[in-house]
Design a protein around this motif. Structure first.
Motif, PDB file in Angstrom:
ATOM      1  N   SER A   1      54.271   3.809  -1.665  1.00  0.00           N
ATOM      2  CA  SER A   1      54.945   4.091  -2.928  1.00  0.00           C
ATOM      3  C   SER A   1      55.196   5.577  -3.076  1.00  0.00           C
ATOM      4  O   SER A   1      54.434   6.401  -2.561  1.00  0.00           O
ATOM      5  CB  SER A   1      54.094   3.602  -4.099  1.00  0.00           C
ATOM      6  N   CYS A   2      56.252   5.881  -3.775  1.00  0.00           N
ATOM      7  CA  CYS A   2      56.628   7.264  -4.056  1.00  0.00           C
ATOM      8  C   CYS A   2      56.906   7.342  -5.551  1.00  0.00           C
ATOM      9  O   CYS A   2      57.878   6.753  -6.036  1.00  0.00           O
ATOM     10  CB  CYS A   2      57.861   7.628  -3.250  1.00  0.00           C
ATOM     11  N   ALA A   3      56.065   8.051  -6.261  1.00  0.00           N
ATOM     12  CA  ALA A   3      56.200   8.158  -7.706  1.00  0.00           C
ATOM     13  C   ALA A   3      56.709   9.537  -8.091  1.00  0.00           C
ATOM     14  O   ALA A   3      56.181  10.551  -7.620  1.00  0.00           O
ATOM     15  CB  ALA A   3      54.851   7.892  -8.369  1.00  0.00           C
ATOM     16  N   ALA A   4      57.718   9.557  -8.936  1.00  0.00           N
ATOM     17  CA  ALA A   4      58.282  10.819  -9.401  1.00  0.00           C
ATOM     18  C   ALA A   4      57.772  11.139 -10.800  1.00  0.00           C
ATOM     19  O   ALA A   4      57.651  10.257 -11.643  1.00  0.00           O
ATOM     20  CB  ALA A   4      59.800  10.742  -9.416  1.00  0.00           C
ATOM     21  N   SER A   5      57.490  12.380 -11.023  1.00  0.00           N
ATOM     22  CA  SER A   5      57.112  12.828 -12.362  1.00  0.00           C
ATOM     23  C   SER A   5      57.829  14.133 -12.658  1.00  0.00           C
ATOM     24  O   SER A   5      58.045  14.953 -11.769  1.00  0.00           O
ATOM     25  CB  SER A   5      55.602  13.019 -12.468  1.00  0.00           C
ATOM     26  N   GLY A   6      58.219  14.295 -13.901  1.00  0.00           N
ATOM     27  CA  GLY A   6      58.884  15.523 -14.311  1.00  0.00           C
ATOM     28  C   GLY A   6      60.385  15.512 -14.142  1.00  0.00           C
ATOM     29  O   GLY A   6      61.056  16.461 -14.543  1.00  0.00           O
ATOM     30  N   PHE A   7      60.910  14.456 -13.533  1.00  0.00           N
ATOM     31  CA  PHE A   7      62.355  14.339 -13.407  1.00  0.00           C
ATOM     32  C   PHE A   7      62.709  12.868 -13.218  1.00  0.00           C
ATOM     33  O   PHE A   7      61.871  12.045 -12.858  1.00  0.00           O
ATOM     34  CB  PHE A   7      62.888  15.176 -12.234  1.00  0.00           C
ATOM     35  N   ASP A   8      63.975  12.565 -13.463  1.00  0.00           N
ATOM     36  CA  ASP A   8      64.456  11.201 -13.347  1.00  0.00           C
ATOM     37  C   ASP A   8      64.942  10.957 -11.926  1.00  0.00           C
ATOM     38  O   ASP A   8      65.927  11.559 -11.489  1.00  0.00           O
ATOM     39  CB  ASP A   8      65.594  10.959 -14.336  1.00  0.00           C
TER      40      ASP A   8
ATOM     41  N   ASN B   1      70.545   4.885  -1.559  1.00  0.00           N
ATOM     42  CA  ASN B   1      71.389   5.737  -2.400  1.00  0.00           C
ATOM     43  C   ASN B   1      70.949   5.640  -3.852  1.00  0.00           C
ATOM     44  O   ASN B   1      70.054   4.862  -4.214  1.00  0.00           O
ATOM     45  CB  ASN B   1      72.860   5.366  -2.221  1.00  0.00           C
ATOM     46  N   SER B   2      71.563   6.446  -4.691  1.00  0.00           N
ATOM     47  CA  SER B   2      71.125   6.549  -6.085  1.00  0.00           C
ATOM     48  C   SER B   2      71.274   5.223  -6.821  1.00  0.00           C
ATOM     49  O   SER B   2      70.463   4.906  -7.682  1.00  0.00           O
ATOM     50  CB  SER B   2      71.893   7.658  -6.803  1.00  0.00           C
ATOM     51  N   GLY B   3      72.274   4.458  -6.502  1.00  0.00           N
ATOM     52  CA  GLY B   3      72.462   3.176  -7.169  1.00  0.00           C
ATOM     53  C   GLY B   3      71.629   2.054  -6.585  1.00  0.00           C
ATOM     54  O   GLY B   3      71.501   0.977  -7.187  1.00  0.00           O
ATOM     55  N   GLY B   4      71.072   2.269  -5.421  1.00  0.00           N
ATOM     56  CA  GLY B   4      70.247   1.249  -4.778  1.00  0.00           C
ATOM     57  C   GLY B   4      71.011   0.255  -3.946  1.00  0.00           C
ATOM     58  O   GLY B   4      70.421  -0.609  -3.300  1.00  0.00           O
TER      59      GLY B   4
ATOM     60  N   THR C   1      61.529  -2.021   4.745  1.00  0.00           N
ATOM     61  CA  THR C   1      62.483  -2.198   3.649  1.00  0.00           C
ATOM     62  C   THR C   1      62.243  -1.130   2.604  1.00  0.00           C
ATOM     63  O   THR C   1      61.121  -0.978   2.108  1.00  0.00           O
ATOM     64  CB  THR C   1      62.332  -3.589   3.002  1.00  0.00           C
ATOM     65  N   ILE C   2      63.295  -0.407   2.276  1.00  0.00           N
ATOM     66  CA  ILE C   2      63.211   0.608   1.234  1.00  0.00           C
ATOM     67  C   ILE C   2      63.787   0.044  -0.053  1.00  0.00           C
ATOM     68  O   ILE C   2      64.771  -0.706  -0.031  1.00  0.00           O
ATOM     69  CB  ILE C   2      63.948   1.902   1.659  1.00  0.00           C
ATOM     70  N   SER C   3      63.173   0.381  -1.158  1.00  0.00           N
ATOM     71  CA  SER C   3      63.666  -0.091  -2.457  1.00  0.00           C
ATOM     72  C   SER C   3      63.312   0.952  -3.507  1.00  0.00           C
ATOM     73  O   SER C   3      62.575   1.907  -3.240  1.00  0.00           O
ATOM     74  CB  SER C   3      63.050  -1.452  -2.813  1.00  0.00           C
ATOM     75  N   ARG C   4      63.857   0.755  -4.683  1.00  0.00           N
ATOM     76  CA  ARG C   4      63.573   1.681  -5.777  1.00  0.00           C
ATOM     77  C   ARG C   4      63.489   0.916  -7.077  1.00  0.00           C
ATOM     78  O   ARG C   4      64.085  -0.162  -7.219  1.00  0.00           O
ATOM     79  CB  ARG C   4      64.643   2.770  -5.840  1.00  0.00           C
ATOM     80  N   ASP C   5      62.751   1.466  -8.008  1.00  0.00           N
ATOM     81  CA  ASP C   5      62.553   0.836  -9.309  1.00  0.00           C
ATOM     82  C   ASP C   5      62.889   1.868 -10.373  1.00  0.00           C
ATOM     83  O   ASP C   5      62.134   2.817 -10.584  1.00  0.00           O
ATOM     84  CB  ASP C   5      61.100   0.349  -9.441  1.00  0.00           C
ATOM     85  N   LYS C   6      64.001   1.667 -11.027  1.00  0.00           N
ATOM     86  CA  LYS C   6      64.458   2.633 -12.025  1.00  0.00           C
ATOM     87  C   LYS C   6      63.474   2.731 -13.181  1.00  0.00           C
ATOM     88  O   LYS C   6      63.147   3.823 -13.655  1.00  0.00           O
ATOM     89  CB  LYS C   6      65.843   2.253 -12.529  1.00  0.00           C
ATOM     90  N   ALA C   7      63.001   1.604 -13.654  1.00  0.00           N
ATOM     91  CA  ALA C   7      62.113   1.597 -14.824  1.00  0.00           C
ATOM     92  C   ALA C   7      60.805   2.319 -14.537  1.00  0.00           C
ATOM     93  O   ALA C   7      60.249   2.996 -15.412  1.00  0.00           O
ATOM     94  CB  ALA C   7      61.841   0.165 -15.258  1.00  0.00           C
ATOM     95  N   GLU C   8      60.305   2.156 -13.301  1.00  0.00           N
ATOM     96  CA  GLU C   8      59.033   2.776 -12.940  1.00  0.00           C
ATOM     97  C   GLU C   8      59.199   4.190 -12.398  1.00  0.00           C
ATOM     98  O   GLU C   8      58.211   4.893 -12.210  1.00  0.00           O
ATOM     99  CB  GLU C   8      58.316   1.907 -11.895  1.00  0.00           C
ATOM    100  N   ASN C   9      60.463   4.574 -12.131  1.00  0.00           N
ATOM    101  CA  ASN C   9      60.734   5.892 -11.551  1.00  0.00           C
ATOM    102  C   ASN C   9      60.013   6.057 -10.210  1.00  0.00           C
ATOM    103  O   ASN C   9      59.400   7.100  -9.920  1.00  0.00           O
ATOM    104  CB  ASN C   9      60.316   7.023 -12.506  1.00  0.00           C
ATOM    105  N   THR C  10      60.118   5.018  -9.401  1.00  0.00           N
ATOM    106  CA  THR C  10      59.427   5.013  -8.117  1.00  0.00           C
ATOM    107  C   THR C  10      60.336   4.504  -6.997  1.00  0.00           C
ATOM    108  O   THR C  10      61.383   3.913  -7.251  1.00  0.00           O
ATOM    109  CB  THR C  10      58.185   4.107  -8.152  1.00  0.00           C
ATOM    110  N   ALA C  11      59.888   4.728  -5.798  1.00  0.00           N
ATOM    111  CA  ALA C  11      60.523   4.153  -4.619  1.00  0.00           C
ATOM    112  C   ALA C  11      59.423   3.566  -3.753  1.00  0.00           C
ATOM    113  O   ALA C  11      58.260   3.989  -3.826  1.00  0.00           O
ATOM    114  CB  ALA C  11      61.294   5.208  -3.844  1.00  0.00           C
TER     115      ALA C  11
END
Length: 126
Positions: A19-26, A50-53, A67-77
């Motif tokens: 998991s990759c969690a972002a903090s301080g930015f969207d 990409n930004s849209g997934g 498999t790479i994925s992203r979760d907009k609500a969680e601000n994670t990848a």
């Protein structure tokens, strides 16, 4: 700030979920990539999204297994890694930037300079 987690020691054929969690930015506006460093080698691009997934791109060595994925609500990848091999051993990093993630474009560190995590160790034993 990007923070990776999920690295561990597993046997060949096993699975891990990084998991990759972002903090301080969207994170939503950025393309995200996963890189790995094996031994003393340069960081190798493994996967990007990409930004849209809607676009994911993988290096040949991991196609069909990662498999790479992203979760907009969680601000994670996330990087789901299945059927792990000994040669997948290394430190895995996530990175984010305003870069295109395209099938025809190599995943390169020079395209990801804005945000980097500190890395998480993945060890695969035979």
């Amino acid at each position: 700030l990007l923070v990776e987690s999920g690295g561990a020691s597993v046997q060949s054929g096993g699975s891990l979920r990084l998991s990759c969690a972002a903090s301080g930015f969207d994170l939503d506006a950025y393309a995200i990539a996963w890189f790995r460093r094996v031994g003393g080698k340069e960081r190798e691009g493994v996967a990007c999204i990409n930004s849209g997934g809607g676009i994911q791109h993988y290096v040949d060595a991991v196609k069909g297994r990662f498999t790479i994925s992203r979760d907009k609500a969680e601000n994670t990848a996330t990087l789901q890694m299945n059927n792990l091999k000994v040669e997948d051993t290394g430190v895995y990093y996530c990175a984010a930037d305003y870069s295109p993630c395209l099938e025809a474009r190599p995943i390169q560190t020079r395209d990801y300079t804005t945000h980097w995590g500190q890395g998480t160790q993945v060890t695969v034993s035979s």
